[in-house]
Design an enzyme around this catalytic site. Structure first.
Site, mmCIF file in Angstrom:
data_model
loop_
_atom_site.group_PDB
_atom_site.id
_atom_site.type_symbol
_atom_site.label_atom_id
_atom_site.label_comp_id
_atom_site.label_asym_id
_atom_site.label_seq_id
_atom_site.Cartn_x
_atom_site.Cartn_y
_atom_site.Cartn_z
ATOM 1 C CB VAL A 43 -7.702 34.811 -19.366
ATOM 2 C CG1 VAL A 43 -7.810 34.309 -17.961
ATOM 3 C CG2 VAL A 43 -7.169 36.067 -19.557
ATOM 4 N N GLY A 46 -4.749 29.628 -19.565
ATOM 5 C CA GLY A 46 -3.770 29.675 -18.306
ATOM 6 C C GLY A 46 -4.457 29.525 -17.071
ATOM 7 C CG HIS A 47 -7.810 31.558 -14.257
ATOM 8 N ND1 HIS A 47 -8.908 31.133 -13.981
ATOM 9 C CD2 HIS A 47 -7.047 31.970 -13.096
ATOM 10 C CE1 HIS A 47 -9.264 31.768 -12.616
ATOM 11 N NE2 HIS A 47 -8.094 32.275 -12.136
ATOM 12 C CG PHE A 48 -8.639 26.975 -12.841
ATOM 13 C CD1 PHE A 48 -7.290 26.834 -11.906
ATOM 14 C CD2 PHE A 48 -9.476 27.968 -12.197
ATOM 15 C CE1 PHE A 48 -7.147 27.395 -10.638
ATOM 16 C CE2 PHE A 48 -9.221 28.380 -10.997
ATOM 17 C CZ PHE A 48 -8.118 28.265 -10.218
ATOM 18 C CB ILE A 53 -13.707 29.610 -13.875
ATOM 19 C CG1 ILE A 53 -12.458 29.555 -13.136
ATOM 20 C CG2 ILE A 53 -14.345 28.433 -14.153
ATOM 21 C CD1 ILE A 53 -12.850 29.225 -11.801
#
Length: 143
Positions: A43, A46-48, A53
């Site tokens: 994750v 792809g999440h910032f 975070i």
């Protein structure tokens, strides 16, 4: 306090969607769980990606898993399924990132079987990161 076998007695989730490594404390009124987000968790790519975070939805799921353990523990509800049915007053105060460990504490606020309202708080590095009041429905598994 607990190994994965005990966690699996309470939760149907499995890796990669299990956010409880250990149950530190479990009584009829409260629960404390811990989990560490690995640095290489997919994750984070792809999440910032420049500032990875943990998404708030995942923090909510971690709190819901702790609350479910407590709801199922009350009156020995093992073998039933706990499902998150209501989120109230959720507040995200601080961020959780790669290699951070979280500690989720939950306290039973109200029980109107089969609904359990549990006040939860999530901390990382001894700093409160999120709080909410969650309602868990406990029912039979019909799958």
């Amino acid at each position: 306090m607990t190994n994965s076998r005990n966690i699996y007695d309470y939760l149907p989730q499995r890796v990669p969607f299990l956010f409880v490594d250990d149950i530190e404390q479990l009584t009829d009124e409260s629960v404390i769980t811990v989990f560490k987000f690995p640095k290489d968790w997919d994750v984070f790519y792809g999440h910032f990606p420049r500032y990875p975070i943990v998404p708030g939805t995942i923090l909510t799921e971690a709190m819901a898993q702790a609350a479910t353990i407590l709801a199922l523990h009350v009156h020995s509800q093992r073998g039933k399924l706990g499902m998150l049915v209501k989120i109230s007053d959720a507040v995200f105060r601080n961020q959780v990132g790669p290699n951070d460990s979280i500690r989720v504490t939950g306290a039973l606020r109200q029980q109107v079987t089969p609904f359990y309202t549990i006040s939860v708080a999530l901390e990382t590095n001894n700093i409160k990161a999120a709080t909410a009041e969650l309602t868990i429905y406990v029912g039979d598994v019909n799958v």
